[in-house]
Each structure stands twice: as C-alpha cells, then as structure tokens.
Design a protein around this motif. Structure first.
Motif, PDB file in Angstrom:
ATOM      1  N   VAL A  26     -50.825  28.251 -23.028  1.00  0.00           N
ATOM      2  CA  VAL A  26     -49.464  27.741 -23.223  1.00  0.00           C
ATOM      3  C   VAL A  26     -48.802  28.245 -24.503  1.00  0.00           C
ATOM      4  O   VAL A  26     -47.588  28.485 -24.525  1.00  0.00           O
ATOM      5  N   ASP A  27     -49.547  28.436 -25.557  1.00  0.00           N
ATOM      6  CA  ASP A  27     -48.959  28.912 -26.812  1.00  0.00           C
ATOM      7  C   ASP A  27     -48.637  30.408 -26.794  1.00  0.00           C
ATOM      8  O   ASP A  27     -47.971  30.902 -27.694  1.00  0.00           O
ATOM      9  N   PHE A  28     -49.086  31.103 -25.778  1.00  0.00           N
ATOM     10  CA  PHE A  28     -48.918  32.548 -25.711  1.00  0.00           C
ATOM     11  C   PHE A  28     -47.895  32.997 -24.669  1.00  0.00           C
ATOM     12  O   PHE A  28     -47.590  34.178 -24.584  1.00  0.00           O
ATOM     13  N   VAL A  29     -47.406  32.060 -23.868  1.00  0.00           N
ATOM     14  CA  VAL A  29     -46.431  32.386 -22.830  1.00  0.00           C
ATOM     15  C   VAL A  29     -45.147  31.605 -23.078  1.00  0.00           C
ATOM     16  O   VAL A  29     -45.124  30.643 -23.846  1.00  0.00           O
ATOM     17  N   VAL A  90     -52.941  31.912 -13.546  1.00  0.00           N
ATOM     18  CA  VAL A  90     -54.002  31.188 -14.242  1.00  0.00           C
ATOM     19  C   VAL A  90     -54.515  30.103 -13.306  1.00  0.00           C
ATOM     20  O   VAL A  90     -53.779  29.165 -12.971  1.00  0.00           O
ATOM     21  N   ASP A  91     -55.749  30.241 -12.852  1.00  0.00           N
ATOM     22  CA  ASP A  91     -56.346  29.227 -11.996  1.00  0.00           C
ATOM     23  C   ASP A  91     -56.567  27.942 -12.784  1.00  0.00           C
ATOM     24  O   ASP A  91     -56.685  27.968 -14.011  1.00  0.00           O
ATOM     25  N   GLY A  92     -56.662  26.843 -12.086  1.00  0.00           N
ATOM     26  CA  GLY A  92     -56.838  25.546 -12.724  1.00  0.00           C
ATOM     27  C   GLY A  92     -58.158  25.364 -13.428  1.00  0.00           C
ATOM     28  O   GLY A  92     -58.345  24.395 -14.172  1.00  0.00           O
ATOM     29  N   ASP A  93     -59.080  26.286 -13.215  1.00  0.00           N
ATOM     30  CA  ASP A  93     -60.374  26.213 -13.907  1.00  0.00           C
ATOM     31  C   ASP A  93     -60.638  27.479 -14.723  1.00  0.00           C
ATOM     32  O   ASP A  93     -61.771  27.769 -15.073  1.00  0.00           O
ATOM     33  N   GLU A  94     -59.578  28.197 -15.035  1.00  0.00           N
ATOM     34  CA  GLU A  94     -59.694  29.459 -15.768  1.00  0.00           C
ATOM     35  C   GLU A  94     -59.266  29.263 -17.218  1.00  0.00           C
ATOM     36  O   GLU A  94     -58.085  29.148 -17.515  1.00  0.00           O
ATOM     37  N   VAL A  95     -60.222  29.226 -18.099  1.00  0.00           N
ATOM     38  CA  VAL A  95     -59.945  29.007 -19.514  1.00  0.00           C
ATOM     39  C   VAL A  95     -60.030  30.346 -20.238  1.00  0.00           C
ATOM     40  O   VAL A  95     -61.057  31.029 -20.183  1.00  0.00           O
ATOM     41  N   TRP A  96     -58.931  30.725 -20.885  1.00  0.00           N
ATOM     42  CA  TRP A  96     -58.873  31.990 -21.617  1.00  0.00           C
ATOM     43  C   TRP A  96     -59.376  31.796 -23.038  1.00  0.00           C
ATOM     44  O   TRP A  96     -58.986  30.841 -23.716  1.00  0.00           O
ATOM     45  N   TRP A  97     -60.188  32.727 -23.500  1.00  0.00           N
ATOM     46  CA  TRP A  97     -60.532  32.772 -24.909  1.00  0.00           C
ATOM     47  C   TRP A  97     -59.297  33.244 -25.665  1.00  0.00           C
ATOM     48  O   TRP A  97     -58.545  34.088 -25.175  1.00  0.00           O
ATOM     49  N   GLU A  98     -59.082  32.724 -26.856  1.00  0.00           N
ATOM     50  CA  GLU A  98     -57.900  33.091 -27.619  1.00  0.00           C
ATOM     51  C   GLU A  98     -57.817  34.605 -27.840  1.00  0.00           C
ATOM     52  O   GLU A  98     -56.745  35.194 -27.721  1.00  0.00           O
ATOM     53  N   ARG A  99     -58.913  35.217 -28.139  1.00  0.00           N
ATOM     54  CA  ARG A  99     -58.906  36.665 -28.370  1.00  0.00           C
ATOM     55  C   ARG A  99     -58.427  37.415 -27.118  1.00  0.00           C
ATOM     56  O   ARG A  99     -57.684  38.381 -27.212  1.00  0.00           O
ATOM     57  N   ILE A 101     -56.470  36.243 -24.448  1.00  0.00           N
ATOM     58  CA  ILE A 101     -55.052  36.037 -24.119  1.00  0.00           C
ATOM     59  C   ILE A 101     -54.170  36.723 -25.157  1.00  0.00           C
ATOM     60  O   ILE A 101     -53.148  37.313 -24.825  1.00  0.00           O
ATOM     61  N   ARG A 102     -54.583  36.674 -26.407  1.00  0.00           N
ATOM     62  CA  ARG A 102     -53.819  37.353 -27.462  1.00  0.00           C
ATOM     63  C   ARG A 102     -53.785  38.860 -27.205  1.00  0.00           C
ATOM     64  O   ARG A 102     -52.752  39.503 -27.346  1.00  0.00           O
ATOM     65  N   ALA A 103     -54.907  39.447 -26.786  1.00  0.00           N
ATOM     66  CA  ALA A 103     -54.959  40.889 -26.510  1.00  0.00           C
ATOM     67  C   ALA A 103     -54.036  41.256 -25.347  1.00  0.00           C
ATOM     68  O   ALA A 103     -53.327  42.262 -25.413  1.00  0.00           O
ATOM     69  N   VAL A 104     -54.012  40.449 -24.295  1.00  0.00           N
ATOM     70  CA  VAL A 104     -53.141  40.721 -23.146  1.00  0.00           C
ATOM     71  C   VAL A 104     -51.680  40.627 -23.556  1.00  0.00           C
ATOM     72  O   VAL A 104     -50.873  41.520 -23.258  1.00  0.00           O
ATOM     73  N   VAL A 105     -51.327  39.570 -24.247  1.00  0.00           N
ATOM     74  CA  VAL A 105     -49.938  39.382 -24.675  1.00  0.00           C
ATOM     75  C   VAL A 105     -49.503  40.480 -25.647  1.00  0.00           C
ATOM     76  O   VAL A 105     -48.408  41.027 -25.531  1.00  0.00           O
ATOM     77  N   ASP A 106     -50.365  40.820 -26.579  1.00  0.00           N
ATOM     78  CA  ASP A 106     -50.049  41.896 -27.524  1.00  0.00           C
ATOM     79  C   ASP A 106     -49.828  43.217 -26.797  1.00  0.00           C
ATOM     80  O   ASP A 106     -48.906  43.975 -27.125  1.00  0.00           O
TER      81      ASP A 106
END
Length: 112
Positions: A26-29, A90-99, A101-106
């Motif tokens: 949520v903080d990355f989108v 994002v599936d309901g059981d799919e938890v992204w590591w911060e590193r 999600i940050r890499a994808v967004v970057d």
C-alpha cells in the motif's frame, strides 16, 4: 514524469494473510482496488480495518459470490476501472518483501 501504479486484489476467504498482503504494497502504490467475491470468513472484517488504516488508498467493492466463468469478468471489470499507468496483481495471501516491491516500483519509475 512519475508513473501511477495501482494494485488489484481480488479475494475470497483470505482473512489469514490479507492484512499483510495489502499492507506490504500500500505504501508503494497510488491505489489498491480491493474486491471481495463472497467471503464467508472474517475477510470483510479485515477489509474494514484496512480501509480504516488507509482510507486514502484502498477502494473496496463487494462483488458477492461468483462462479469461475464470472471471475474473469470481474477481473476485466477491475481492469476497466483502472486509471493508472501500471498495475500489480496482488493475491490475498501474497506478501511482498519491502526490498522486492521497492525494486519493482523503482524500475517502473526509472524505465517506465
């Protein structure tokens, strides 16, 4: 120019991990489309707490029970309502590591 990114989360009975899945991105989108397809567990309670935590980002829609044929139509409806440059499923059981999600967004922001 900054690219907009939305997350699509289409769920049913995902009470166990949904909080963690949504909060991991949520903080990355720019927005999370969070739609429920007839949950019978405590998923709706989790969604209510998520909306309270991030009302600025989470858009909830209760679809109700769908069969497998209708599921693809619901997914298409999500796509039709998306007004972003990019989206993540994002599936309901799919938890992204911060590193991660940050890499994808970057990468999206850098390469478009």
């Amino acid at each position: 120019m900054k690219k907009t990114i939305w997350a699509h989360t289409l769920v049913k009975n995902e009470e166990r991990y949904l909080w963690f899945a949504v909060m991991s991105v949520v903080d990355f989108v720019d927005k999370v489309l969070l739609w429920d397809t007839g949950s019978t567990d405590k998923t709706l309670e989790v969604i209510k707490r998520l909306k309270e935590a991030r009302p600025d980002k989470i858009e909830f829609k209760e679809i109700g029970e769908v069969n497998p044929d209708e599921f693809t139509k619901v997914r298409q409806d999500m796509l039709d309502q998306t007004e972003s440059d990019w989206f993540l499923i994002v599936d309901g059981d799919e938890v992204w590591w911060e590193r991660s999600i940050r890499a994808v967004v970057d990468l999206i922001q850098r390469e478009g």
